[in-house]
Write an enzyme that holds these catalytic residues in place. Sequence first.
Site, PDB file in Angstrom:
ATOM      1  N   HIS A 133      85.529  64.882  23.713  1.00  0.00           N
ATOM      2  CA  HIS A 133      85.846  63.636  23.406  1.00  0.00           C
ATOM      3  C   HIS A 133      87.279  63.248  22.613  1.00  0.00           C
ATOM      4  O   HIS A 133      87.428  64.259  21.549  1.00  0.00           O
ATOM      5  CB  HIS A 133      84.653  63.038  22.569  1.00  0.00           C
ATOM      6  CG  HIS A 133      84.141  61.793  22.567  1.00  0.00           C
ATOM      7  ND1 HIS A 133      83.803  61.089  23.960  1.00  0.00           N
ATOM      8  CD2 HIS A 133      84.102  60.659  21.856  1.00  0.00           C
ATOM      9  CE1 HIS A 133      83.425  59.803  23.718  1.00  0.00           C
ATOM     10  NE2 HIS A 133      83.514  59.518  22.600  1.00  0.00           N
ATOM     11  N   SER A 183      85.820  55.332  23.797  1.00  0.00           N
ATOM     12  CA  SER A 183      84.451  55.583  23.801  1.00  0.00           C
ATOM     13  C   SER A 183      83.510  54.446  23.843  1.00  0.00           C
ATOM     14  O   SER A 183      83.533  53.677  24.720  1.00  0.00           O
ATOM     15  CB  SER A 183      84.096  56.221  22.477  1.00  0.00           C
ATOM     16  OG  SER A 183      83.052  57.013  22.350  1.00  0.00           O
ATOM     17  N   ASP A 221      83.297  66.805  28.177  1.00  0.00           N
ATOM     18  CA  ASP A 221      82.864  65.608  27.246  1.00  0.00           C
ATOM     19  C   ASP A 221      81.463  65.520  27.096  1.00  0.00           C
ATOM     20  O   ASP A 221      81.036  64.803  28.187  1.00  0.00           O
ATOM     21  CB  ASP A 221      83.651  64.429  27.321  1.00  0.00           C
ATOM     22  CG  ASP A 221      83.489  63.404  26.176  1.00  0.00           C
ATOM     23  OD1 ASP A 221      82.491  63.677  25.337  1.00  0.00           O
ATOM     24  OD2 ASP A 221      84.262  62.418  26.162  1.00  0.00           O
TER      25      ASP A 221
END
Length: 211
Positions: free
Chosen positions: A193, A111, A162
């Site tokens: 995610h 991320s 996502d």
Amino acid sequence: MTTSKAEVTAWPHLYAPGLGDGPVLLMLHGTGSNEHDIASLAGALDPDAGILAPRGRVQEHGMLRWFRRHAEGVFDVDDVIDRSRELAEFIRAARDHYGLGDHRIIAVGFSNGANIALATAILHPEALDRVIAFSGMYPLGERTAPTTLAGSQILALNGDADPMAPLASVRKLISQLTLQGATVEQVLRPGGHGIQPGELEAAKAWLGHNR
């Protein structure tokens, strides 16, 4: 600001040497996590690799991050550029400080950690030319990649739905990296995610070819 060898110890991080001449995994955590959490992933990827896991030095509502943002998915690109320079300097200084010599340093980011890894690889390929990016996206907003990335190897692993790393930005990432000469492999799975078991297996296989 240059990160000197002495300042390596002032930047919170974890370091563990690896076995033999294998790589050092530069483990880069996501928003709200820390170096301890992400370091535990290294053993699942390569139990013999060294570990270098610095802590993001930006705080957002008490959560650790690598760079500032204006809103979800809207990065402060000037800060991305500044922070990627700092990370590149940390990598160079840590290589000297820990006597890593010719050991390859491979970034593994999730991320926000994936995004700072990608930004550093795009802007400072001399410091970082191998990245495994879990749930990352293009980190430079409307700006194009300015550097030649011939020799760089990137693995991008994303969910196709996502909301935090939209597919349009992922496609721009792949396009920009390829345009600048990087070798890019992409794993695109159903879902959002996170890191799925199949992605870990893909990352392990990729590491076997890009050590």
